[in-house]
Design a protein around this motif. Structure first.
Motif, PDB file in Angstrom:
ATOM      1  N   ALA A  49       1.171  18.482  -8.394  1.00  0.00           N
ATOM      2  CA  ALA A  49       3.258  18.658  -8.799  1.00  0.00           C
ATOM      3  C   ALA A  49       3.502  19.360  -7.508  1.00  0.00           C
ATOM      4  O   ALA A  49       4.472  18.825  -6.476  1.00  0.00           O
ATOM      5  N   THR A  50       3.175  19.235  -6.339  1.00  0.00           N
ATOM      6  CA  THR A  50       3.046  20.367  -5.047  1.00  0.00           C
ATOM      7  C   THR A  50       3.895  18.954  -4.161  1.00  0.00           C
ATOM      8  O   THR A  50       4.771  18.894  -3.315  1.00  0.00           O
ATOM      9  N   SER A  51       2.892  18.187  -4.363  1.00  0.00           N
ATOM     10  CA  SER A  51       2.813  16.529  -3.829  1.00  0.00           C
ATOM     11  C   SER A  51       4.184  15.978  -3.696  1.00  0.00           C
ATOM     12  O   SER A  51       4.885  15.718  -3.335  1.00  0.00           O
ATOM     13  N   GLY A 125      -1.483  19.781  -1.983  1.00  0.00           N
ATOM     14  CA  GLY A 125      -0.335  18.850  -2.226  1.00  0.00           C
ATOM     15  C   GLY A 125      -0.992  18.488  -0.694  1.00  0.00           C
ATOM     16  O   GLY A 125      -0.284  17.178  -1.672  1.00  0.00           O
ATOM     17  N   SER A 126      -0.346  18.984   0.238  1.00  0.00           N
ATOM     18  CA  SER A 126      -0.298  18.428   1.553  1.00  0.00           C
ATOM     19  C   SER A 126      -0.857  17.183   1.354  1.00  0.00           C
ATOM     20  O   SER A 126      -0.197  16.155   2.662  1.00  0.00           O
ATOM     21  N   GLY A 134       2.313  11.973  -3.718  1.00  0.00           N
ATOM     22  CA  GLY A 134       3.862  12.166  -4.271  1.00  0.00           C
ATOM     23  C   GLY A 134       3.837  10.927  -4.391  1.00  0.00           C
ATOM     24  O   GLY A 134       5.626  11.391  -5.935  1.00  0.00           O
ATOM     25  N   HIS A 135       4.554  10.394  -3.761  1.00  0.00           N
ATOM     26  CA  HIS A 135       5.004   8.524  -4.197  1.00  0.00           C
ATOM     27  C   HIS A 135       5.524   8.311  -5.013  1.00  0.00           C
ATOM     28  O   HIS A 135       5.759   7.798  -6.731  1.00  0.00           O
ATOM     29  N   LEU A 136       3.758   8.070  -5.251  1.00  0.00           N
ATOM     30  CA  LEU A 136       3.210   7.159  -6.680  1.00  0.00           C
ATOM     31  C   LEU A 136       3.401   8.187  -7.433  1.00  0.00           C
ATOM     32  O   LEU A 136       3.835   6.973  -9.008  1.00  0.00           O
TER      33      LEU A 136
END
Lengths: 320, 195
Positions: A49-51, A125-126, A134-136
């Motif tokens: 979720a963070t990503s 997440g980073s 994050g994109h995926l």
């Protein structure tokens, strides 16, 4: 003494009478492992979720908020990934609960567990963001979660507002004075370069996909004031590859004709070809900027978002 | 069955081979736990015996879950505390310990820790101090009982109440302050206190 014996006797009698047995060791192990497993899973989901949050914030085009929203706060409200923030909060809470219920969980204060959890989620997440998760996740959420709009799609829509001075798409061809661009909605535009700075001209001439700020001059002509390469921050590499493959298949890839003239299309390994195209595309732009005396730093920042400013500054430089 | 010289941990291992050894654990802790339950609840003697039986049955059924990183004493006190408090809450009564068997040295010890003058009449002290103990919050009473009546170390209290050691230290400090306030309010005058 009699009293003590009585209690011990009654307990031993009860154990005997009711055939009470110690619970097997595996039950405790299973409970312990399931707590850890759920806790770790919650941390991982929180990190995912963070990503997605980082991906959303990074791709929010903050510098355009004046063009896109009435105020900065409204823009924040528009681009904030509330769904992922909600997910993060939920899974951080689950992780905290689970950690507190491990054998040693009580030894740590709530503040340490909360901060530690957030810290781990931020770090993990980073890392996930850098590797494109994050994109995926955002793309899959866009496909499968009702009423969720993927950020990539939202950005493409946001940048397809020529009436508001925003245009982005694929460069189909260039001449010395203008550029032929197909926007993300499928419309075709002539982009004039008169008001552009040299660095913008280089970008517009060499990048495959660009974002342009300017004004509509006529039905299919757009006066560019600032340009940057179209970029998705934290893009998932295999997805980028798939996107470019699709572009090649649709014949919308400029590098194909310009840099691979000697390749025989039928003999190409498609994957190798796309790798080559992607690498070559980036290299060509970098080389172009280097030759023009420009660094790659801040390549994706727009230098201006107002045509007037550019116009007046160019007038000032002429007066000088 | 001679088990006096065995450690608790050795006894636990022996119980898995022969359950009769469990009576040694019961002998060893029955009196201590009974006194402890009496101090933290207001249950009748009969009820205390029932709670005690429930505690030992829980200890027996959960023996494989005994965490060897803890002392057995901390582990059994933890079960005793959770069971007694849970039963007490079910009966919807505020736990009010009897404190009837507080030895003089325990009282003196508490007084010393709360900065109250030590040279006072023990009977006078007992009356006011025990009244004050009944008036303070349960969370403060829990730590004071373990610290001064059961003479547990901070780490043991942390393991029994399942609170971070830092929080235990804070709770004990606050508990002592609240006790001092209550102590004075209950009639132990400021003059006596400052004497």
């Amino acid at each position: 003494m009699k009293d003590r014996k009585d209690i011990a006797d009654s307990i031993m009698e009860k154990i005997e009478r009711e055939s009470i047995k110690p619970k097997p060791r595996w039950e405790f192990l299973l409970k312990n492992y399931s707590i850890w497993f759920t806790g770790i899973l919650a941390v991982v989901v929180g990190s995912v979720a963070t990503s997605s949050i980082i991906f959303a914030i990074r791709n929010a085009d903050w510098f355009l908020y004046r063009r896109l929203s009435d105020s900065f706060l409204i823009h924040v409200f528009k681009v904030m990934p509330f769904l992922w923030i909600g997910f993060l909060v939920l899974f951080v809470l689950i992780a905290i609960y689970q950690i507190k219920h491990t054998k040693r969980g009580y030894k740590y204060s709530l503040a340490i567990i909360v901060l530690g959890n957030i810290f781990v989620s931020m770090i993990l997440g980073s890392v996930l963001y850098v590797f494109g998760f994050g994109h995926l996740i955002d793309v899959y959420a866009g496909r499968f979660v009702p009423s969720y709009q993927a950020i990539e799609e939202r950005r493409e829509e946001m940048w397809t507002q020529p009436e508001n001075g925003l245009l982005a798409g694929i460069v189909l061809g260039t001449s010395t004075k203008d550029v032929l661009l197909q926007d993300f909605a499928g419309g075709t535009w002539n982009i004039t370069m008169d008001k552009l700075k040299p660095v913008d001209v280089i970008i517009l001439s060499l990048a495959q996909e660009v974002a342009v700020v300017g004004n509509v001059i006529s039905t299919s002509t757009f006066e560019a004031c600032a340009v940057r390469p179209w970029n998705i921050f934290g893009e998932h590499a295999p997805m980028r590859k798939a996107r470019h493959k699709e572009m090649i298949e649709q014949g919308r890839r400029r590098w194909e004709s310009e840099f691979f003239e000697n390749d025989v299309p039928g003999s190409r390994n498609p994957d190798e070809f796309i790798d080559k195209v992607l690498m070559r595309g980036g290299d060509v732009l970098k080389e172009g900027l280097r030759q023009g005396g420009y660094g790659e730093r801040n390549l994706f920042d727009l230098r201006s978002i107002e045509c007037d400013e550019v116009a007046s500054s160019s007038q000032e430089s002429q007066a000088d | 069955m001679n088990c006096e010289k065995m450690t608790d941990e050795e006894l636990v291992e022996l119980v898995f081979e022969n359950k009769a050894y469990f009576s040694c654990i019961v002998f060893r802790y029955e009196k201590k736990l009974k006194r402890y339950i009496r101090r933290i609840t207001n249950l009748s003697e009969e009820d205390i015996d029932d709670v005690l039986q429930e505690i030992f049955i829980k200890v027996y059924t959960n023996l494989h879950g005994f965490d060897t990183d803890l002392t057995f004493s901390s582990w059994i006190y933890r079960i005793a505390y959770n069971t007694a408090i849970s039963i007490h809450r079910k009966r919807e009564a505020r736990p009010e310990g009897h404190m009837i068997d507080a030895p003089d040295e325990v009282l003196i010890n508490i007084v010393g820790e709360t900065d109250v003058e030590k040279e006072v009449d023990v009977q006078y002290l007992r009356k006011h101090l025990l009244e004050a103990m009944e008036s303070i919050s349960q969370k403060y009473k829990d730590v004071l009982v373990l610290r001064f009546f059961e003479e547990k170390e901070y780490q043991e209290i942390s393991d029994i109440l399942q609170k971070p050691p830092g929080s235990v230290a804070t709770l004990i400090n606050r508990a002592k302050k609240q006790l001092k306030k209550e102590f004075i309010r209950q009639g132990y005058s400021q003059y006596d206190y400052e004497r």
